[in-house]
Structures are given as C-alpha cells and as structure tokens.
Design a protein around this motif. Structure first.
Motif, PDB file in Angstrom:
ATOM      1  N   LEU A 106      24.413  11.434  35.842  1.00 54.85           N
ATOM      2  CA  LEU A 106      24.885  10.133  35.348  1.00 54.85           C
ATOM      3  C   LEU A 106      23.784   9.079  35.383  1.00 54.85           C
ATOM      4  CD1 LEU A 106      28.454  10.017  36.947  1.00 54.85           C
ATOM      5  CD2 LEU A 106      27.896  10.340  34.527  1.00 54.85           C
ATOM      6  N   GLY A 107      22.951   9.128  36.420  1.00 50.64           N
ATOM      7  CA  GLY A 107      21.826   8.198  36.486  1.00 50.64           C
ATOM      8  C   GLY A 107      20.734   8.542  35.499  1.00 50.64           C
ATOM      9  N   GLY A 108      20.627   9.840  35.148  1.00 49.32           N
ATOM     10  CA  GLY A 108      19.542  10.307  34.287  1.00 49.32           C
ATOM     11  C   GLY A 108      19.812  10.263  32.801  1.00 49.32           C
ATOM     12  N   ILE A 109      21.086  10.224  32.375  1.00 47.07           N
ATOM     13  CA  ILE A 109      21.364  10.214  30.929  1.00 47.07           C
ATOM     14  C   ILE A 109      21.146   8.831  30.317  1.00 47.07           C
ATOM     15  CG2 ILE A 109      22.951  12.176  30.968  1.00 47.07           C
ATOM     16  CD1 ILE A 109      25.283  10.224  30.931  1.00 47.07           C
ATOM     17  N   GLY A 110      21.109   7.805  31.144  1.00 48.56           N
ATOM     18  CA  GLY A 110      20.820   6.462  30.636  1.00 48.56           C
ATOM     19  C   GLY A 110      22.061   5.616  30.445  1.00 48.56           C
ATOM     20  N   PHE A 111      21.868   4.323  30.557  1.00 49.02           N
ATOM     21  CA  PHE A 111      22.995   3.385  30.499  1.00 49.02           C
ATOM     22  C   PHE A 111      23.555   3.227  29.088  1.00 49.02           C
ATOM     23  CE2 PHE A 111      20.401   2.030  34.181  1.00 49.02           C
ATOM     24  CZ  PHE A 111      21.329   2.306  35.166  1.00 49.02           C
ATOM     25  N   ILE A 112      22.723   3.472  28.076  1.00 52.16           N
ATOM     26  CA  ILE A 112      23.207   3.381  26.690  1.00 52.16           C
ATOM     27  C   ILE A 112      24.234   4.486  26.450  1.00 52.16           C
ATOM     28  CG2 ILE A 112      22.500   3.387  24.264  1.00 52.16           C
ATOM     29  CD1 ILE A 112      19.587   2.848  25.487  1.00 52.16           C
ATOM     30  N   VAL A 113      23.932   5.684  26.948  1.00 57.50           N
ATOM     31  CA  VAL A 113      24.841   6.824  26.797  1.00 57.50           C
ATOM     32  C   VAL A 113      26.105   6.607  27.621  1.00 57.50           C
ATOM     33  CG1 VAL A 113      25.100   9.318  27.086  1.00 57.50           C
ATOM     34  CG2 VAL A 113      22.901   8.372  26.387  1.00 57.50           C
ATOM     35  N   LEU A 114      25.951   6.101  28.847  1.00 58.87           N
ATOM     36  CA  LEU A 114      27.116   5.800  29.684  1.00 58.87           C
ATOM     37  C   LEU A 114      28.040   4.811  28.983  1.00 58.87           C
ATOM     38  CD1 LEU A 114      25.747   5.443  33.343  1.00 58.87           C
ATOM     39  CD2 LEU A 114      27.345   7.159  32.498  1.00 58.87           C
ATOM     40  N   SER A 115      27.452   3.804  28.364  1.00 57.56           N
ATOM     41  CA  SER A 115      28.226   2.793  27.640  1.00 57.56           C
ATOM     42  C   SER A 115      28.963   3.420  26.463  1.00 57.56           C
ATOM     43  CB  SER A 115      27.287   1.682  27.140  1.00 57.56           C
ATOM     44  OG  SER A 115      27.997   0.723  26.407  1.00 57.56           O
ATOM     45  N   ASP A 116      28.274   4.303  25.746  1.00 62.69           N
ATOM     46  CA  ASP A 116      28.887   5.007  24.614  1.00 62.69           C
ATOM     47  C   ASP A 116      30.072   5.863  25.066  1.00 62.69           C
ATOM     48  OD1 ASP A 116      27.515   4.078  22.476  1.00 62.69           O
ATOM     49  OD2 ASP A 116      26.544   5.962  21.940  1.00 62.69           O
ATOM     50  N   LEU A 117      29.882   6.559  26.190  1.00 58.14           N
ATOM     51  CA  LEU A 117      30.942   7.430  26.711  1.00 58.14           C
ATOM     52  C   LEU A 117      32.158   6.623  27.166  1.00 58.14           C
ATOM     53  CD1 LEU A 117      28.823   9.992  28.781  1.00 58.14           C
ATOM     54  CD2 LEU A 117      30.047  10.447  26.650  1.00 58.14           C
ATOM     55  N   MET A 118      31.902   5.484  27.798  1.00 55.54           N
ATOM     56  CA  MET A 118      32.995   4.619  28.268  1.00 55.54           C
ATOM     57  C   MET A 118      33.782   4.026  27.095  1.00 55.54           C
ATOM     58  SD  MET A 118      33.065   4.666  31.561  1.00 55.54           S
ATOM     59  CE  MET A 118      32.074   4.996  33.020  1.00 55.54           C
ATOM     60  N   LYS A 149      37.855   4.017  22.381  1.00 55.80           N
ATOM     61  CA  LYS A 149      38.081   2.986  21.347  1.00 55.80           C
ATOM     62  C   LYS A 149      37.395   3.364  20.042  1.00 55.80           C
ATOM     63  CE  LYS A 149      37.835  -0.703  24.774  1.00 55.80           C
ATOM     64  NZ  LYS A 149      37.029  -1.874  25.187  1.00 55.80           N
ATOM     65  N   THR A 150      36.116   3.738  20.129  1.00 55.49           N
ATOM     66  CA  THR A 150      35.310   3.948  18.923  1.00 55.49           C
ATOM     67  C   THR A 150      35.487   5.329  18.295  1.00 55.49           C
ATOM     68  OG1 THR A 150      33.430   4.712  20.249  1.00 55.49           O
ATOM     69  CG2 THR A 150      33.554   2.355  19.780  1.00 55.49           C
ATOM     70  N   LYS A 151      35.822   6.346  19.131  1.00 51.25           N
ATOM     71  CA  LYS A 151      35.963   7.737  18.686  1.00 51.25           C
ATOM     72  C   LYS A 151      34.681   8.294  18.068  1.00 51.25           C
ATOM     73  CE  LYS A 151      40.293   8.072  19.863  1.00 51.25           C
ATOM     74  NZ  LYS A 151      40.669   8.884  21.022  1.00 51.25           N
ATOM     75  N   LYS A 152      33.537   7.721  18.456  1.00 50.09           N
ATOM     76  CA  LYS A 152      32.264   8.241  17.945  1.00 50.09           C
ATOM     77  C   LYS A 152      31.146   7.976  18.950  1.00 50.09           C
ATOM     78  CE  LYS A 152      30.946   4.071  15.397  1.00 50.09           C
ATOM     79  NZ  LYS A 152      30.481   3.499  14.120  1.00 50.09           N
ATOM     80  N   LEU A 153      30.095   8.773  18.835  1.00 49.59           N
ATOM     81  CA  LEU A 153      28.904   8.612  19.665  1.00 49.59           C
ATOM     82  C   LEU A 153      27.719   8.318  18.764  1.00 49.59           C
ATOM     83  CD1 LEU A 153      29.292  11.651  22.115  1.00 49.59           C
ATOM     84  CD2 LEU A 153      29.643   9.239  22.689  1.00 49.59           C
ATOM     85  N   SER A 154      26.784   7.525  19.251  1.00 52.07           N
ATOM     86  CA  SER A 154      25.579   7.228  18.489  1.00 52.07           C
ATOM     87  C   SER A 154      24.690   8.463  18.424  1.00 52.07           C
ATOM     88  CB  SER A 154      24.809   6.069  19.137  1.00 52.07           C
ATOM     89  OG  SER A 154      24.328   6.470  20.414  1.00 52.07           O
ATOM     90  N   LEU A 155      23.737   8.463  17.502  1.00 49.22           N
ATOM     91  CA  LEU A 155      22.791   9.573  17.393  1.00 49.22           C
ATOM     92  C   LEU A 155      22.034   9.754  18.698  1.00 49.22           C
ATOM     93  CD1 LEU A 155      21.182  11.716  15.806  1.00 49.22           C
ATOM     94  CD2 LEU A 155      19.671   9.868  15.024  1.00 49.22           C
ATOM     95  N   HIS A 156      21.643   8.637  19.310  1.00 50.65           N
ATOM     96  CA  HIS A 156      20.921   8.675  20.585  1.00 50.65           C
ATOM     97  C   HIS A 156      21.732   9.422  21.645  1.00 50.65           C
ATOM     98  CE1 HIS A 156      18.555   7.270  24.035  1.00 50.65           C
ATOM     99  NE2 HIS A 156      19.714   7.008  24.608  1.00 50.65           N
ATOM    100  N   SER A 157      23.011   9.088  21.769  1.00 52.99           N
ATOM    101  CA  SER A 157      23.864   9.715  22.774  1.00 52.99           C
ATOM    102  C   SER A 157      24.056  11.200  22.507  1.00 52.99           C
ATOM    103  CB  SER A 157      25.229   9.019  22.831  1.00 52.99           C
ATOM    104  OG  SER A 157      25.084   7.687  23.270  1.00 52.99           O
ATOM    105  N   LYS A 158      24.216  11.565  21.243  1.00 51.39           N
ATOM    106  CA  LYS A 158      24.380  12.975  20.878  1.00 51.39           C
ATOM    107  C   LYS A 158      23.150  13.789  21.262  1.00 51.39           C
ATOM    108  CE  LYS A 158      27.519  12.292  16.951  1.00 51.39           C
ATOM    109  NZ  LYS A 158      27.624  12.350  15.474  1.00 51.39           N
ATOM    110  N   VAL A 159      21.964  13.239  20.984  1.00 48.20           N
ATOM    111  CA  VAL A 159      20.711  13.938  21.299  1.00 48.20           C
ATOM    112  C   VAL A 159      20.545  14.068  22.810  1.00 48.20           C
ATOM    113  CG1 VAL A 159      18.187  13.806  21.176  1.00 48.20           C
ATOM    114  CG2 VAL A 159      19.556  13.248  19.162  1.00 48.20           C
ATOM    115  N   VAL A 160      20.799  12.968  23.530  1.00 52.23           N
ATOM    116  CA  VAL A 160      20.642  12.975  24.992  1.00 52.23           C
ATOM    117  C   VAL A 160      21.595  13.976  25.642  1.00 52.23           C
ATOM    118  CG1 VAL A 160      21.031  11.613  27.095  1.00 52.23           C
ATOM    119  CG2 VAL A 160      19.714  10.642  25.213  1.00 52.23           C
TER     120      VAL A 160
END
Length: 450
Positions: free
Chosen positions: A208-220, A224-235
């Motif tokens: 959780l500390g290593g995937i990054g806060f942008i990905v954590l935010s996307d997952l949280m 609501k959004t039902k989608k992940l950014s390209l960055h989160s998918k790659v990570v």
C-alpha cells in the motif's frame, strides 16, 4: 554588493533537495545527543548522519542496530524522520498549514507538484489531503492489528509502542525495526518467518505504501467512478506481476536451501517467498537471512530493488511505470511497430525519453558507486552491488556489509540513499544552472544502430 538569495527564488527541485538535507542534519544532531544512545554516550556523528539519512530517505540500512543502540527518544526521532521522509516534508508542511487554516501558495503548490511527480498543479492540494488521511488511517489500522498480535509476546505497553512504530516504518517502506538486541542485533522479522498475521499485515503495509498515493486515491474512488486511470492500471498490473514472479523465483531457488526456506513448513515457505519478493520493492525487512540466500536469489533481488516501487509513493528505484515503459518499448521494437501502446493508450515520446533517461542515470549511479566501493571496501562484489542497489532503491535489505563500511563507504552510501529518495532526475534538475530556451534546431541526422 552581493545579492541576497531568497529561498523562494529557488526552483522546486532545489527546495526539495535543501529541505531533505536540512531534515537529515537536524535528525543527525538529535541522534548524537547522549540521551539518544542506550549507553548514555554520544554515538559518532557519521553514524548518526548515516542513520538520519537512512530514516529520512526511508531506506532502512543501518550501521548500528536500532533496537539495542538507541533509547526511546532516539527511536522516536528515527520514526519521526521516517514519517516526514516517507510523506515528504512539503506534505508535513501542508498538514501544519491545514491545521492553522493557512492558504497554500502557488510556490508551495509547485513544490508539491514536483514532490509527487505530477504533470500539473490541478487538484494537488486535494491529493495532499487524501495522502494525509489515507496514510494515517492505514497506519492506525495496522498498528491496532500488530498491537493485538504482539501483546501475546511482549505485553500490552511494549506491543502498542512496537505496533505504532513498525506500522509507520513499514507503510513508509523504511524497513527499520526494533527487534534487535545486544546479543542478537539486525534480526529484523526473522522470528516471525511463519507467522501469518505479522507477515500479511507487514506485506500489505509495504504494498500500500509502495503503489503510490495516486493509485490509492483511484482505488478509494473506484466505487463512484467505476474506472481506473492508465497510471493506476500500469502500477497495479506491474506490481502484481513482479510480486508473483519474485515469489516463484525465490521459492524455486531457495526451496532446498537449509539456511533459508528448507527448515520452514510449506506454509512458512510460501509466506517467506512472498515476503522476500515484496520487501525488495523498497521496504527492507526480512524474515530469512539474506546473506545466506543463494547468489542467484541475491542477484534477482538486486533487479527487484533496482525497479523499486511506484511514482508518488514512499519508495524508490526507477519505478514500476518506468520498467513497464521500457518493456513495452522493447516489445514494440521487436514487433516492428512505431507507437508504444499500453492498455490501448499511445504513450507520448517525452514519457519514453524520460523513462530511458531515468534508467540510464540510475544505472550509471549504481555502477559508479559499486566500482568505487569495490576499491575501498573489503567485500565480495555482489555484496557491494547488493548494498549500493539497496541504497539507491531506498530498500534497506543488506547482506551484512553496512555495519562494516569504512567512513568513505558510509558517506557514499548516504549520498546514494539521498539520490535514490529524491530521484536522479530531480537531483539533476536541482544541480543544473538555469537554462534558456534554444532559438534554433539542428538538422536531423541518422546513426546506424544494432
């Protein structure tokens, strides 16, 4: 008359470099105080500086055992440096600003943008709010679980202290631990190699500390959004692949090694394999003796440490996204395609050039420091390479060389940790003179490759 330099005239990369350096020296000063040492005598400044650098750069390499060398005051200084270093001193400054309802200035937003490696300032303050909330919430939950588990071994008071301390250390991918004693230093989590609760909690904290806060935010926000950014998918995909692949490789290489996995039951073997696969993602604790592993496993861990965690996280290395771009570029060239496409998105040329630049600078840094230390330190080259890569990736895993380093070796490893935490490109931008925009372009030339 010489013009006075205003700190806010400095570029964001320069502010980050100076800020981290200031925190390190303040921490080193506090660790040299007599009441920070268990003996009551001040430890050597170079050892205090190394420890402060390792803590602030969330690495975990130590020249003296944390649990037996420092008093509670010293340990609290170290864990405070870890929290500041992991979240970033600008995040901590923003937290104070929020507390006092102070407005975040444009310059501060630019520094935060640089600290979290963001492409724009849009939503940066909102991201910082999420970073603080997510970090403290995850650390608190993990601290409660670890406290309950360790109460059976240590008693409630010590278990509570250990639970809070280690949840901060592990979430920030620092790798520091307090389990060492005068008689048995540097033991890390080897006493819990087959403990399901401790292993799972620590591994989750590291991931959780290593995937990054942008990905954590996307997952949280996914509900609501039902989608992940390209960055989160790659990570997420690259993190999952590296963890599983790493666990399989370590399991195969170490299965019959009597000094590592062989003595554990099947459940313990699986847990230890996954733990040792996740720890090189810039965290640093270990449940089996790293020095006793086979050379093939040690070299594989060097590769995992070099790749490291993900952008905008508490970890180091060249990052999972960089590695994904490099692998995609190779696949694209082999197939004879022109565009690098990941998850049906074409990558811009500047992203590819930045990935190549970062990797080459990191590679040159690791090679240069390794070659330098091979002339000053009395150790096998793989041991030196392992230590240098661990420092660059802000990992903290060690084959036992760190406590034996010469003064020169300690300085070089400290500088490598510093470069690894800030990132080679940020450091390069901070050191380079101000550049003017070029008003012309040279004609295109062709060079034969391959």
């Amino acid at each position: 008359m010489k013009k006075k330099v205003n700190i806010w005239q400095l570029t964001p990369p320069q502010i980050l470099v100076l800020g981290f350096a200031a925190i390190i020296f303040i921490g080193a000063g506090l660790l040299t105080l007599p009441f920070a040492s268990a003996t009551g005598h001040s430890i050597r400044f170079i050892d205090a500086l190394f420890t402060a650098t390792s803590a602030t750069c969330v690495t975990g390499l130590v020249v003296v055992d944390t649990g037996s060398t420092y008093t509670m005051f010293g340990q609290i200084v170290i864990v405070t440096l870890i929290q500041i270093g992991g979240l970033g001193f600008m995040t901590m400054s923003t937290l104070i600003a929020f507390a006092f309802r102070k407005k975040i200035t444009l310059k501060e937003r630019l520094v935060l943008q640089e600290a979290f490696n963001q492409g724009s300032m849009e939503g940066i303050v909102r991201l910082i709010r999420k970073v603080i909330i997510y970090s403290l919430s995850i650390e608190a939950i993990a601290a409660i679980i670890l406290t309950i588990r360790w109460t059976f071994d240590l008693g409630f008071g010590k278990a509570l202290y250990f639970g809070i301390w280690h949840s901060i250390s592990m979430f920030n991918n620092a790798g520091f631990d307090l389990f060492g004693t005068v008689d048995a230093p540097y033991v890390s989590f080897t006493g819990y190699a087959d403990d399901f609760v401790v292993n799972v909690v620590v591994m989750l904290l590291i991931v959780l500390g290593g995937i990054g806060f942008i990905v954590l935010s996307d997952l949280m926000d996914y509900k609501k959004t039902k989608k992940l950014s390209l960055h989160s998918k790659v990570v997420l995909s690259m993190t999952g692949i590296l963890i599983v692949l790493g666990a399989i490789v370590i399991f195969i290489f170490e299965f019959t090694n009597t000094k590592t996995l062989s003595s554990l039951n099947m459940g313990g073997k699986v847990l230890a394999s996954f733990f040792q696969s996740i720890a090189p993602r810039t965290a640093g604790p270990n449940t089996i003796d790293i020095a006793a592993m086979r050379q093939a496993s040690q070299f594989f861990i060097v590769i995992l440490m070099f790749i490291g965690a993900s952008p905008g996280s508490t970890g180091g290395g060249i990052k999972t996204t960089t590695f994904a771009i490099l692998i995609s570029a190779i696949a694209t060239m082999i197939r004879g395609k022109e565009d690098i496409v990941i998850f049906r998105f074409r990558l811009a040329k500047d992203r590819i050039l930045k990935a190549i630049t970062l990797t080459m600078i990191a590679l040159f840094l690791v090679i240069f420091v390794s070659m330098l230390l091979s002339t000053t330190e009395d150790a096998h080259f793989l041991k030196i390479l392992f230590e240098v890569t661990s420092a660059f990736g802000t990992v903290g895993l060690s084959m036992g060389l760190t406590p034996e380093l010469t003064a020169f070796g300690k300085i070089m490893i400290s500088l490598t940790m510093f470069a690894g935490r800030l990132g080679p490109i940020t450091l390069a931008y901070a050191l380079q003179p101000k550049q003017e925009k070029e008003l012309y372009r040279y004609p295109e030339g062709k060079i034969t490759i391959g």
